[in-house]
Design an enzyme around this catalytic site. Structure first.
Site, PDB file in Angstrom:
ATOM      1  NE  ARG A  59       0.045   1.363   3.553  1.00  0.00           N
ATOM      2  CZ  ARG A  59       1.120   2.607   3.387  1.00  0.00           C
ATOM      3  NH1 ARG A  59       2.631   1.418   4.094  1.00  0.00           N
ATOM      4  NH2 ARG A  59       1.110   3.514   3.572  1.00  0.00           N
ATOM      5  N   GLY A  60       0.622   2.454  -0.044  1.00  0.00           N
ATOM      6  CA  GLY A  60       1.184   3.543  -0.418  1.00  0.00           C
ATOM      7  C   GLY A  60       1.286   3.880  -1.822  1.00  0.00           C
ATOM      8  CB  ALA A  61       0.818   7.166  -4.059  1.00  0.00           C
ATOM      9  NE  ARG A 100      -5.965   0.835  -1.779  1.00  0.00           N
ATOM     10  CZ  ARG A 100      -5.445   0.809  -1.214  1.00  0.00           C
ATOM     11  NH1 ARG A 100      -4.155   0.692  -0.626  1.00  0.00           N
ATOM     12  NH2 ARG A 100      -6.196   2.514   0.221  1.00  0.00           N
ATOM     13  CD  GLN A 207      -3.128   2.352   6.740  1.00  0.00           C
ATOM     14  OE1 GLN A 207      -4.060   2.882   8.060  1.00  0.00           O
ATOM     15  NE2 GLN A 207      -3.291   2.423   5.531  1.00  0.00           N
ATOM     16  CG  ASP A 248      -2.743   8.101  -1.280  1.00  0.00           C
ATOM     17  OD1 ASP A 248      -2.533   8.270  -0.361  1.00  0.00           O
ATOM     18  OD2 ASP A 248      -2.196   6.693  -1.257  1.00  0.00           O
ATOM     19  CG  ASN A 258      -2.044  11.872   2.611  1.00  0.00           C
ATOM     20  OD1 ASN A 258      -1.347  10.864   2.569  1.00  0.00           O
ATOM     21  ND2 ASN A 258      -1.421  11.803   3.815  1.00  0.00           N
ATOM     22  CE  LYS A 259      -5.170   5.659   4.478  1.00  0.00           C
ATOM     23  NZ  LYS A 259      -6.206   4.673   4.072  1.00  0.00           N
TER      24      LYS A 259
HETATM   25  O1  MRU Z   1      -4.575   2.797   2.420  1.00  0.00           O
HETATM   26  P1  MRU Z   1      -3.318   3.591   2.221  1.00  0.00           P
HETATM   27  O2  MRU Z   1      -1.925   2.747   3.005  1.00  0.00           O
HETATM   28  O3  MRU Z   1      -2.773   2.772   0.704  1.00  0.00           O
HETATM   29  O4  MRU Z   1      -2.343   4.974   2.269  1.00  0.00           O
HETATM   30  C1  MRU Z   1      -1.696   5.533   1.820  1.00  0.00           C
HETATM   31  C2  MRU Z   1      -1.174   7.121   2.456  1.00  0.00           C
HETATM   32  O5  MRU Z   1      -2.309   8.148   2.570  1.00  0.00           O
HETATM   33  C3  MRU Z   1      -0.218   7.329   2.223  1.00  0.00           C
HETATM   34  O6  MRU Z   1      -0.097   9.254   3.033  1.00  0.00           O
HETATM   35  C4  MRU Z   1       0.179   8.090   0.945  1.00  0.00           C
HETATM   36  O7  MRU Z   1      -0.157   7.149  -0.036  1.00  0.00           O
HETATM   37  C5  MRU Z   1       1.618   8.847   0.881  1.00  0.00           C
HETATM   38  S1  MRU Z   1       2.737   7.447   0.855  1.00  0.00           S
HETATM   39  C6  MRU Z   1       4.191   8.151   0.512  1.00  0.00           C
END
Ligand code: MRU
Length: 356
Positions: A59-61, A100, A207, A248, A258-259
């Site tokens: 996970r993470g963009a 996603r 996370q 993201d 973002n999250k």
């Molecule tokens: O749902 P996730 O864990 O994929 O969400 C991740 C985030 O929101 C991060 O902050 C974002 O992707 C930045 S990662 C460098």
């Protein structure tokens, strides 16, 4: 780590993802199991990679984008790819794009690889497959370089000595390596700044508590975890000197998805006159989205809120809401740090100027 390369592209002892040296599989660290287990799975097909993205093994963009590129590399060399290269790349792209919706890096990587594939129509299957893998590796390497460049630029926004709040995990685990927000913190510490990190636990998927705390501890960077609801208290006491988060998707006007919970943190930072820095590679900027209202927000399963693992937290039969992301308006972002430079104040003009 069951090492995929003698020198993992992540640059760490661990990696969110690596293509193995034979290029016929990827290894992914199962982030669902951290911090308890450090377990790698081997994935040999694009279908497996798509499922791993959907299930949050990775996970993470930026990391999702890299995984998609490697997925296309595996699709290219598969038996289906051998008999119908273009058809299999198209099928794999559709499959990956459905995993996603919010992280634009996913769509960016699919489009980048797809565009290149169209240029290789006259090559042999073996040559095309190698080129797709080369392109995916380059996407991974570029992401690590971008993180390091953002770190070098963004460190100036970090205090010489003090506490920095971060939300979710925007670290090595969320990228090709080094991290966006955590890359800024790593770079600040490498410059001699005495930064201590407060990590929001980041309900409901945790996370921050599970992943940010795990990777900072690895690097001996001072970190303490707080529940999301404690952030206001620490702002009020003047303990937080800066906030740094990832993204993201950044819209053309600088609005930042973002999250879930980031917008609340941004409101608090604004109210307490604390700088909020967003670090995101250019692959996260979506100039096709005019503003944050156009960013698709992933709706995740209600069960991730009603349950913690198998433990039920909410009365039986009561549903929960679960938007996975929120949008922070550009005016609440003090600086947008990309590998191309910094937009501050964050406006359509300053973001557009980085587009070149
Ligand atoms: O749902 P996730 O864990 O994929 O969400 C991740 C985030 O929101 C991060 O902050 C974002 O992707 C930045 S990662 C460098």
């Amino acid at each position: 780590m069951p090492i995929a390369h003698s020198a993992p592209l992540s640059g760490h002892r661990y990696s969110a993802i690596e293509l193995v040296e034979d290029r016929d599989a990827c290894l992914m660290l199962d982030q669902r199991e951290l911090p308890v287990q450090e377990r790698y799975h081997r994935y040999e097909t694009v279908d497996e990679i798509a499922e791993a993205i959907r299930a949050m093994v990775i996970r993470g963009a930026p990391a999702i984008g890299i995984a998609a590129a490697y997925g296309l590399a595996l699709a290219a060399r598969s038996p289906r790819g051998r008999s119908d290269f273009a058809g299999e790349i198209a099928r794999a792209s559709t499959l990956l794009a459905a995993t996603r919706p919010t992280a634009v890096n996913l769509f960016w990587a699919i489009a980048r690889v797809g565009k290149q594939c169209a240029l290789w129509a006259d090559l042999s299957h073996a040559e095309r497959s190698e080129r797709v893998a080369d392109e995916a590796l380059e996407i991974h390497r570029e992401d690590v370089r971008a993180c390091r460049a953002m770190g070098a630029l963004g460190a100036a926004w970090m205090p010489d000595d003090g506490v920095v709040l971060t939300h979710c995990n925007a670290g090595a685990l969320a990228t090709g390596g080094y991290g966006t927000a955590l890359g800024v913190i790593r770079a600040a510490i490498a410059q001699g700044k005495r930064v201590r990190v407060l990590a929001d636990e980041t309900r409901p998927y945790l996370q921050g508590a599970r992943l940010t705390a795990w990777e900072l501890r690895h690097d001996d960077i001072p970190v303490e975890v707080i529940t999301d609801s404690m952030a206001a208290h620490f702002f009020q006491r003047g303990e937080i000197r800066a906030v740094v988060v990832g993204s993201d998707r950044v819209a053309a006007n600088g609005d930042v998805a973002n999250k879930i919970g980031t917008y609340g943190v941004a409101c608090l930072a604004h109210m307490h006159r604390c700088p909020l820095v967003v670090a995101a590679p250019w692959s996260t900027v979506d100039l096709q989205c005019a503003n944050g209202e156009q960013i698709p927000i992933e709706e995740r399963a209600s069960r991730e809120v009603t349950h913690l693992g198998d433990a039920q937290l909410v009365p039986y039969g009561v549903r929960a809401r679960h938007p996975g992301f929120d949008v922070t308006p550009a005016r609440l972002v003090t600086a947008l740090v990309t590998e191309r430079g910094i937009a501050s104040p964050v406006t359509a003009q300053s973001v557009g100027a980085l587009a070149g």
